[in-house]
Design an enzyme around this catalytic site. Sequence first.
Site, PDB file in Angstrom:
ATOM      1  N   LEU A  49     -33.605 -70.474  42.397  1.00  0.00           N
ATOM      2  CA  LEU A  49     -33.527 -71.278  43.624  1.00  0.00           C
ATOM      3  C   LEU A  49     -32.077 -71.615  43.976  1.00  0.00           C
ATOM      4  O   LEU A  49     -31.696 -72.780  44.065  1.00  0.00           O
ATOM      5  CB  LEU A  49     -34.382 -72.550  43.513  1.00  0.00           C
ATOM      6  CG  LEU A  49     -35.880 -72.304  43.303  1.00  0.00           C
ATOM      7  CD1 LEU A  49     -36.642 -73.626  43.197  1.00  0.00           C
ATOM      8  CD2 LEU A  49     -36.475 -71.448  44.426  1.00  0.00           C
TER       9      LEU A  49
ATOM     10  N   TYR B 211     -19.797 -56.876  46.011  1.00  0.00           N
ATOM     11  CA  TYR B 211     -21.276 -56.868  45.941  1.00  0.00           C
ATOM     12  C   TYR B 211     -21.787 -55.497  45.519  1.00  0.00           C
ATOM     13  O   TYR B 211     -22.525 -55.364  44.535  1.00  0.00           O
ATOM     14  CB  TYR B 211     -21.871 -57.261  47.303  1.00  0.00           C
ATOM     15  CG  TYR B 211     -23.328 -56.869  47.467  1.00  0.00           C
ATOM     16  CD1 TYR B 211     -24.319 -57.448  46.681  1.00  0.00           C
ATOM     17  CD2 TYR B 211     -23.709 -55.900  48.406  1.00  0.00           C
ATOM     18  CE1 TYR B 211     -25.649 -57.081  46.817  1.00  0.00           C
ATOM     19  CE2 TYR B 211     -25.042 -55.528  48.551  1.00  0.00           C
ATOM     20  CZ  TYR B 211     -26.012 -56.120  47.759  1.00  0.00           C
ATOM     21  OH  TYR B 211     -27.320 -55.749  47.881  1.00  0.00           O
TER      22      TYR B 211
ATOM     23  N   THR C  72     -29.449 -50.883  46.144  1.00  0.00           N
ATOM     24  CA  THR C  72     -29.090 -50.800  47.563  1.00  0.00           C
ATOM     25  C   THR C  72     -28.365 -49.489  47.862  1.00  0.00           C
ATOM     26  O   THR C  72     -27.688 -48.939  46.991  1.00  0.00           O
ATOM     27  CB  THR C  72     -28.166 -51.982  47.937  1.00  0.00           C
ATOM     28  OG1 THR C  72     -27.487 -51.705  49.153  1.00  0.00           O
ATOM     29  CG2 THR C  72     -27.111 -52.239  46.881  1.00  0.00           C
ATOM     30  N   ASP C  73     -28.483 -49.036  49.112  1.00  0.00           N
ATOM     31  CA  ASP C  73     -27.738 -47.824  49.511  1.00  0.00           C
ATOM     32  C   ASP C  73     -26.222 -48.069  49.502  1.00  0.00           C
ATOM     33  O   ASP C  73     -25.439 -47.123  49.510  1.00  0.00           O
ATOM     34  CB  ASP C  73     -28.193 -47.329  50.892  1.00  0.00           C
ATOM     35  CG  ASP C  73     -27.962 -48.319  52.021  1.00  0.00           C
ATOM     36  OD1 ASP C  73     -27.568 -49.471  51.746  1.00  0.00           O
ATOM     37  OD2 ASP C  73     -28.187 -47.947  53.196  1.00  0.00           O
ATOM     38  N   GLU C  74     -25.824 -49.356  49.458  1.00  0.00           N
ATOM     39  CA  GLU C  74     -24.391 -49.652  49.518  1.00  0.00           C
ATOM     40  C   GLU C  74     -23.647 -49.149  48.283  1.00  0.00           C
ATOM     41  O   GLU C  74     -22.420 -49.032  48.301  1.00  0.00           O
ATOM     42  CB  GLU C  74     -24.160 -51.156  49.730  1.00  0.00           C
ATOM     43  CG  GLU C  74     -24.776 -51.627  51.031  1.00  0.00           C
ATOM     44  CD  GLU C  74     -24.396 -53.040  51.446  1.00  0.00           C
ATOM     45  OE1 GLU C  74     -23.290 -53.473  51.116  1.00  0.00           O
ATOM     46  OE2 GLU C  74     -25.225 -53.687  52.100  1.00  0.00           O
TER      47      GLU C  74
ATOM     48  N   ASN D  42     -32.410 -54.322  55.288  1.00  0.00           N
ATOM     49  CA  ASN D  42     -33.740 -54.854  55.634  1.00  0.00           C
ATOM     50  C   ASN D  42     -33.640 -55.932  56.711  1.00  0.00           C
ATOM     51  O   ASN D  42     -32.623 -56.612  56.813  1.00  0.00           O
ATOM     52  CB  ASN D  42     -34.353 -55.543  54.413  1.00  0.00           C
ATOM     53  CG  ASN D  42     -34.961 -54.592  53.408  1.00  0.00           C
ATOM     54  OD1 ASN D  42     -35.989 -54.876  52.815  1.00  0.00           O
ATOM     55  ND2 ASN D  42     -34.338 -53.448  53.186  1.00  0.00           N
TER      56      ASN D  42
ATOM     57  N   PHE E 105     -35.420 -63.406  50.223  1.00  0.00           N
ATOM     58  CA  PHE E 105     -35.963 -62.713  51.401  1.00  0.00           C
ATOM     59  C   PHE E 105     -36.907 -61.558  51.014  1.00  0.00           C
ATOM     60  O   PHE E 105     -38.115 -61.614  51.269  1.00  0.00           O
ATOM     61  CB  PHE E 105     -34.781 -62.225  52.253  1.00  0.00           C
ATOM     62  CG  PHE E 105     -35.100 -61.188  53.279  1.00  0.00           C
ATOM     63  CD1 PHE E 105     -36.192 -61.322  54.127  1.00  0.00           C
ATOM     64  CD2 PHE E 105     -34.291 -60.052  53.430  1.00  0.00           C
ATOM     65  CE1 PHE E 105     -36.485 -60.349  55.087  1.00  0.00           C
ATOM     66  CE2 PHE E 105     -34.568 -59.088  54.377  1.00  0.00           C
ATOM     67  CZ  PHE E 105     -35.665 -59.229  55.197  1.00  0.00           C
ATOM     68  N   ILE E 106     -36.379 -60.535  50.360  1.00  0.00           N
ATOM     69  CA  ILE E 106     -37.213 -59.357  50.098  1.00  0.00           C
ATOM     70  C   ILE E 106     -38.201 -59.655  48.968  1.00  0.00           C
ATOM     71  O   ILE E 106     -39.404 -59.352  49.069  1.00  0.00           O
ATOM     72  CB  ILE E 106     -36.355 -58.116  49.768  1.00  0.00           C
ATOM     73  CG1 ILE E 106     -35.308 -57.894  50.856  1.00  0.00           C
ATOM     74  CG2 ILE E 106     -37.247 -56.872  49.645  1.00  0.00           C
ATOM     75  CD1 ILE E 106     -34.310 -56.785  50.551  1.00  0.00           C
TER      76      ILE E 106
ATOM     77  N   LYS F 293     -23.709 -54.164  42.056  1.00  0.00           N
ATOM     78  CA  LYS F 293     -25.025 -53.504  42.058  1.00  0.00           C
ATOM     79  C   LYS F 293     -24.918 -52.122  41.400  1.00  0.00           C
ATOM     80  O   LYS F 293     -25.807 -51.705  40.649  1.00  0.00           O
ATOM     81  CB  LYS F 293     -25.571 -53.363  43.494  1.00  0.00           C
ATOM     82  CG  LYS F 293     -25.936 -54.653  44.189  1.00  0.00           C
ATOM     83  CD  LYS F 293     -27.085 -55.417  43.546  1.00  0.00           C
ATOM     84  CE  LYS F 293     -28.418 -54.739  43.718  1.00  0.00           C
ATOM     85  NZ  LYS F 293     -29.524 -55.598  43.206  1.00  0.00           N
TER      86      LYS F 293
ATOM     87  N   ARG G 181     -14.461 -57.309  58.848  1.00  0.00           N
ATOM     88  CA  ARG G 181     -14.643 -57.642  57.428  1.00  0.00           C
ATOM     89  C   ARG G 181     -13.696 -56.780  56.587  1.00  0.00           C
ATOM     90  O   ARG G 181     -13.514 -55.587  56.893  1.00  0.00           O
ATOM     91  CB  ARG G 181     -16.105 -57.344  57.081  1.00  0.00           C
ATOM     92  CG  ARG G 181     -16.407 -57.383  55.620  1.00  0.00           C
ATOM     93  CD  ARG G 181     -17.805 -56.835  55.355  1.00  0.00           C
ATOM     94  NE  ARG G 181     -18.845 -57.826  55.528  1.00  0.00           N
ATOM     95  CZ  ARG G 181     -20.149 -57.525  55.595  1.00  0.00           C
ATOM     96  NH1 ARG G 181     -20.550 -56.279  55.535  1.00  0.00           N
ATOM     97  NH2 ARG G 181     -21.042 -58.474  55.738  1.00  0.00           N
TER      98      ARG G 181
END
Length: 332
Positions: A38, A155, A128-130, A185, A14-15, A159, A278
């Site tokens: 892929l 996740y 990521t901000d996460e 995003n 995506f990004i 990161k 979640r």
Amino acid sequence: MPKKKVLVTGGAGFIGGNFVHYMVNQYPDYDIYNLDALTYAGDLLKHRAIKHNENYHFIHADIVDRAKMISLFERERFDFVLHFAAESHVDRSINEPSLFLQTNIMGTQALLDAALKVGVEKFVHISTDEVYGELDFDATLLFSESTPIQPNSPYSASKAASDFIVQAYHRTFGLPMNITRCSNNYGPYQYPEKLIPLTILSAYQEKSIPVYGNGCNVRDWLHVYDHCTAIDKILHEGVNGDVYNIGGHNERTNIEVVKTILSSLSKPETLIEFVEDRLGHDKRYAIDPTKLEQLGWTPKYSFEKGIEETVQWYLCHREWWEPLLLEKHIQN
Ligand code: NAD
């Protein structure tokens, strides 16, 4: 002057995919190499408009393959590396953490080793901000670059680990780098397992829209085009070794996001279905992007304009998302 060689990992996602488009068009004098394994999240259909451009190249490879990364770097001698490739979906990381550790940590290390061995002008690690964990519902609290790293999901933990390794390679070996930490995003070509495309496509098809818990978790949203311009800015003007937060002051609760999309499509709120929360769901993310703004970056999109355009984009690009829905990789 020789052309700059730019490696974009994860450029079929995506990004990374939006960034490849942006760079191919913005810098016709650069050679852009899209390296991607892929996985379910990557496709080349999104690059049909640029695949014949002279400055676009595709490399089918797995970043975890260390030997391959080193021989590739030795052969191509990239100037810039922009590292987007990752397993990126929090729900999948809860179901299968080991794949996230493998790709996000070991894959990053393989690229760092290759970059170090051959030498690069800059390695930009897209994070990521996460990694900062969660904030309380207090509007005065924001993530800054000095907020402690306290990831909560497999996740974000993977990161965070990769961020630390990038920092260590800078400090220990002098690798030139920046780390970027962006908020959530949205925009064209986002895989339809993520909140915004999932909501658009479910609403369009008049299917129920799953919303975790009470829908009050807050995310800070940025249009992917604005993320691309921010990375461009940091690539060319970021101070070597620095971390930059990226965000556009667009906090919304999940339920607000869903209702905005329903209203844009004139669909009823009865489609909303609250589902079990979640595991470990972070309450709130909110970015302070002051440091990046001081470099002269400003976002182009308001949330309302960006969402409206994104809804229209999905309505006009069935040929992209319909096959993905049929593949049934979507987990939610
Ligand atoms: P995505 O899942 O859409 O794309 C990831 C891409 O990486 C896919 O094309 C996939 O095929 C590729 N990939 C996965 N494993 C690979 C491997 N081993 N080798 C080579 N390629 C591999 O992800 P995205 O949403 O575009 O996120 C891109 C990056 O931006 C990630 O690093 C993510 O952590 C970060 N990020 C995402 C967001 C967001 O809101 N989506 C926000 C901030 C940061």
